[in-house]
Design an enzyme around this catalytic site. Structure first.
Site, mmCIF file in Angstrom:
data_model
loop_
_atom_site.group_PDB
_atom_site.id
_atom_site.type_symbol
_atom_site.label_atom_id
_atom_site.label_comp_id
_atom_site.label_asym_id
_atom_site.label_seq_id
_atom_site.Cartn_x
_atom_site.Cartn_y
_atom_site.Cartn_z
ATOM 1 C CG HIS A 178 -1.875 1.152 1.187
ATOM 2 N ND1 HIS A 178 -2.733 1.394 0.146
ATOM 3 C CD2 HIS A 178 -2.095 2.159 2.076
ATOM 4 C CE1 HIS A 178 -3.445 2.476 0.388
ATOM 5 N NE2 HIS A 178 -3.068 2.961 1.553
ATOM 6 C CG HIS A 188 -3.101 6.444 2.660
ATOM 7 N ND1 HIS A 188 -3.865 5.350 2.975
ATOM 8 C CD2 HIS A 188 -2.984 7.158 3.816
ATOM 9 C CE1 HIS A 188 -4.196 5.375 4.253
ATOM 10 N NE2 HIS A 188 -3.681 6.462 4.787
ATOM 11 C CB CYS A 232 -2.844 3.026 -2.998
ATOM 12 S SG CYS A 232 -1.990 1.430 -3.096
#
Length: 282
Positions: free
Chosen positions: A30, A42, A154
């Site tokens: 991530h 994010h 992401c």
């Protein structure tokens, strides 16, 4: 600098850094932008989304998970607009006990090809840190469109914040190195089959497949592609709106091309024939 990823210490972080953390035994990662003050911006799925995407389970921090306590350190940790997937969390909630890694920019082609995993570096150069932070904070207030595992995830968010580069809307895969790797592995196995048949032994087969995989990752890197465009963050909403309009247009065309349902008139015809037969009998 490792072959898998680039581990960094918290003391090394600077505002504008692209960071990431691995999840589920290195199966995926991530990504986010460090904006200073132990805060990270994010991209995840939207709050109201009922289905969990790839990033939603790993990126939404424990403070906003159902039944989880709020972040005890930062009151604004977990800030997220209702119709946006961009979220601000503290570094601890972003990492969720995972290790901290730094995404590398401007790496030489040899280094890029030597990496065993996609989504850890790019040959593209990063913009100045103040421009990166400005993009991240602007998108926190204005959103980054709808989350998509392959086209808008992401890593795509972090790459845009760092470079300002986007792919044309008609492309079927985003800037993400993870997405390119996910697609590249089966494609490498498929297209390398004729060459593997000509290679001698298991080592030759493995070398050919690995070569095809690395080549596929390299040609999809945003630092190599020629079809990327620089889009100012203030104009990004119009660009994303064009993408949504294009998707709706394609959906409408697809529906229009579907064959019309044929109404079955056979029962009505049988009833009419039956009525005629009764009249003839009378």
């Amino acid at each position: 600098m490792g072959l898998l990823s680039h581990r960094v210490e918290r003391s090394e972080l600077k505002p504008g850094d692209h960071i990431y953390t691995w999840r589920a035994a290195y199966s995926y990662s991530h990504h986010g932008i460090y904006v200073g003050g132990s805060k990270v911006v994010h991209f995840t799925t939207k709050k109201e989304a009922g289905t969990a995407g790839l990033d939603s389970a790993m990126a939404i921090s424990s403070l906003i998970s159902a039944g989880s306590p709020e972040c005890p350190t930062f009151p604004d940790c977990g800030f997220q607009l209702p119709d946006s997937g961009v979220i601000l969390t503290c570094l601890d909630c972003f990492l969720r006990d995972g290790a901290l890694h730094g995404f590398e920019y401007g790496v030489p082609p040899a280094v890029f090809l030597a990496k065993l995993r996609g989504g850890t570096c790019t040959t593209a150069a990063s913009d100045p840190a103040d421009a990166v932070v400005h993009r991240a904070m602007y998108l926190l207030q204005n959103g980054f469109g709808s989350y998509d595992v392959f086209e808008n995830n992401c890593e795509d968010f972090a790459l845009y914040c760092k470079t300002g580069l986007l792919l044309p809307p008609e492309q079927g895969i985003g800037r993400s190195g993870q997405a390119a790797s996910a697609v590249g592995v089966p494609l490498a196995a498929l297209f390398s089959t004729p060459f593997r048949l000509m290679s001698a032994g298991p080592l030759g087969m493995a070398a050919v497949t690995a070569g095809m995989y690395c080549a596929g990752r390299y040609i999809t890197d945003i630092g190599v592609r020629k079809d990327v465009v620089k889009v100012e963050v203030e104009n990004l909403s119009a660009h994303l709106g064009w993408r949504r309009a294009k998707a709706k247009e394609e959906e409408w065309v697809k529906k229009k091309q579907q064959p019309a349902k044929v109404t079955r008139l056979l029962p009505l015809k049988r009833k009419r024939d039956s009525d005629l037969h009764l009249q003839s009998v009378k």
